[in-house]
Design an enzyme around this catalytic site. Structure first.
Site, PDB file in Angstrom:
ATOM      1  N   LYS A 165      -0.067   2.532   6.063  1.00  0.00           N
ATOM      2  CA  LYS A 165      -1.135   1.563   6.343  1.00  0.00           C
ATOM      3  C   LYS A 165      -0.602   0.151   6.516  1.00  0.00           C
ATOM      4  CE  LYS A 165      -4.957   4.165   4.462  1.00  0.00           C
ATOM      5  NZ  LYS A 165      -5.990   4.303   3.428  1.00  0.00           N
ATOM      6  N   CYS A 221      -9.003 -11.081 -27.004  1.00  0.00           N
ATOM      7  CA  CYS A 221      -8.620 -10.300 -25.816  1.00  0.00           C
ATOM      8  C   CYS A 221      -7.103 -10.309 -25.654  1.00  0.00           C
ATOM      9  CB  CYS A 221      -9.291 -10.889 -24.566  1.00  0.00           C
ATOM     10  SG  CYS A 221      -8.773 -10.081 -23.040  1.00  0.00           S
ATOM     11  N   PHE A 265      -9.320   1.494 -11.365  1.00  0.00           N
ATOM     12  CA  PHE A 265      -9.234   0.512 -12.446  1.00  0.00           C
ATOM     13  C   PHE A 265      -7.900   0.531 -13.178  1.00  0.00           C
ATOM     14  CE2 PHE A 265     -13.523  -0.264 -11.434  1.00  0.00           C
ATOM     15  CZ  PHE A 265     -13.768  -1.550 -11.887  1.00  0.00           C
ATOM     16  N   ASP A 284       0.850  -1.194   0.000  1.00  0.00           N
ATOM     17  CA  ASP A 284       0.000   0.000   0.000  1.00  0.00           C
ATOM     18  C   ASP A 284       0.885   1.243   0.000  1.00  0.00           C
ATOM     19  OD1 ASP A 284      -3.167   0.680   0.758  1.00  0.00           O
ATOM     20  OD2 ASP A 284      -1.747   2.267   1.287  1.00  0.00           O
ATOM     21  N   CYS A 289     -13.409   6.438  -9.516  1.00  0.00           N
ATOM     22  CA  CYS A 289     -13.002   6.999  -8.256  1.00  0.00           C
ATOM     23  C   CYS A 289     -13.990   8.117  -7.903  1.00  0.00           C
ATOM     24  CB  CYS A 289     -11.623   7.507  -8.546  1.00  0.00           C
ATOM     25  SG  CYS A 289     -10.854   8.510  -7.401  1.00  0.00           S
ATOM     26  N   CYS A 335      -6.490 -12.350 -22.068  1.00  0.00           N
ATOM     27  CA  CYS A 335      -6.798 -13.778 -21.882  1.00  0.00           C
ATOM     28  C   CYS A 335      -7.089 -14.493 -23.187  1.00  0.00           C
ATOM     29  CB  CYS A 335      -7.956 -13.942 -20.900  1.00  0.00           C
ATOM     30  SG  CYS A 335      -9.566 -13.495 -21.576  1.00  0.00           S
ATOM     31  N   ARG A 342     -14.199   2.836   8.580  1.00  0.00           N
ATOM     32  CA  ARG A 342     -14.390   1.568   7.846  1.00  0.00           C
ATOM     33  C   ARG A 342     -13.125   0.730   7.692  1.00  0.00           C
ATOM     34  NH1 ARG A 342     -13.393   5.765   5.219  1.00  0.00           N
ATOM     35  NH2 ARG A 342     -12.036   5.781   3.409  1.00  0.00           N
TER      36      ARG A 342
HETATM   37 ZN   LIG Z   1     -10.045 -11.311 -21.535  1.00  0.00          ZN
END
Ligand SMILES: [Zn+2]
Length: 340
Positions: free
Chosen positions: A81, A241, A127, A55, A181, A244, A66
């Protein structure tokens, strides 16, 4: 007799064999905020062999609502953290080896760890990094548990490289709310719901119960009382892709694609990475700041400096967080006004 894990062993899909297996596994938790705190506490109590935590941030009072591993004194001391988390986790279960990395989960760091780990869990808040984790998972064939939450909305998905569609494939097919975000806040139960799913999946994988893996993408809104589960099968897998598919290039691991995000999620804070040539002597900088009459506070990991309404946190490697602005240009100016 050590009966620490007796209730987990009594749970028949795990049993003695599963518990032994859990105790031999190494898990990487990326991000130790709300999700990462909850994930690593549950895995520590469950008796995982080793946890590596990464982190880039430090504890603040606004986290305490939280982020369950942290206390008021951690916030007062501005502890990174992962350092505060390691301290708390060691109190919970000294049998678990905890490795704490203060810094960014960049491609180089992740590639160093990937060959050594059995599972990677998403405790991040953006992301940019999740697509890097998705590429790392496939390049090194490591299972990856995606999770995200904002407000009362959460989502989670289990990625088993070469068996399930990847995060890129999933997001092309399922428009996702709450993926940016945000500054809409968050309630703690959202976090716990996401991590409950993530850690259940983790226990299946670590104990060798691969047949029990969930094959759905889950989203829920605890406030709106909505829950949706979408089957993720080969139909959503894109043969072309780049992560993958048949010809994989792992685009998010390239230098150019690496996260350039300077803004910290919903924090009114900009991160500045040091230039290659800048290796600060924090001691010298502190003396200079103190002479100039700035408010300076240090711990072994970072220094906090306050001048008028501007505040900067500088870590030992020169990485800095500028608080009080969302403007990278203004933040850079502030940064140079401190170190110049
Ligand atoms: Zn994929």
């Amino acid at each position: 007799m050590n009966d620490r894990y007796s209730r987990q062993i009594l749970f028949s899909p795990i049993g003695k064999q599963g518990q032994k297996s859990i105790g031999e596994k190494h898990v990487l938790v990326v991000g130790v905020g709300a999700l990462g705190s909850s994930i690593s506490e549950m895995l520590t109590r469950a008796g995982v062999g080793k946890l590596t935590l990464i982190d880039r941030d430090y504890v603040e009072t606004s986290n305490l609502q939280r982020q369950q591993l942290f206390s008021e004194s951690d916030a007062k001391d501005k502890l990174p953290k992962v350092i505060a988390a390691k301290k708390r986790l060691a109190d919970i279960n000294r049998e678990v080896k905890i490795e704490a990395i203060v810094g960014e989960a960049d491609v180089q760091t992740l590639e160093n760890f990937a060959p050594k780990i059995d599972l990677m869990i998403d405790g991040t808040d953006n992301f940019d990094i999740r697509f890097i984790l998705n590429d790392i998972a496939h390049k090194f064939t490591v299972p990856f548990l995606f999770g995200s939450c904002v407000g009362s909305f959460g989502s989670t998905y289990t990625i088993i490289p070469n068996h399930t569609p990847c995060l890129q494939c999933l997001l092309k097919n399922i428009p996702m709310q709450g993926q940016t975000c945000d500054t809409v806040g968050i309630i703690a139960p959202t976090v716990q719901m996401v991590t409950a799913y993530q850690v259940a999946e983790a226990l299946k994988i670590l104990s060798g119960n691969m047949d029990a893996i969930r094959k759905t993408y889950i989203t829920f809104d605890l406030w709106e009382n909505q829950h949706l589960s979408v089957k993720s099968n080969d139909a959503i897998k894109n043969k072309a892709c780049t992560t993958c598919g048949e010809e994989r290039t792992y685009p998010f691991l390239s230098y150019e694609a690496q996260t350039k995000t300077a803004l910290l999620c919903g924090r009114n804070t900009v991160q500045i990475r040091p230039s290659q040539t800048f290796s600060p002597s924090i001691g010298q900088l502190c003396s200079r700041w103190e002479l100039a009459g700035y408010q300076v506070k240090q711990n072994p990991y970072l220094v906090s400096v306050h001048k008028d309404d501007v505040r900067m946190i500088m870590f030992k490697d020169g990485r800095a967080l500028i608080h009080g602005t969302n403007d990278p240009v203004k933040a850079k100016k502030i940064y140079y006004s401190f170190i110049g």
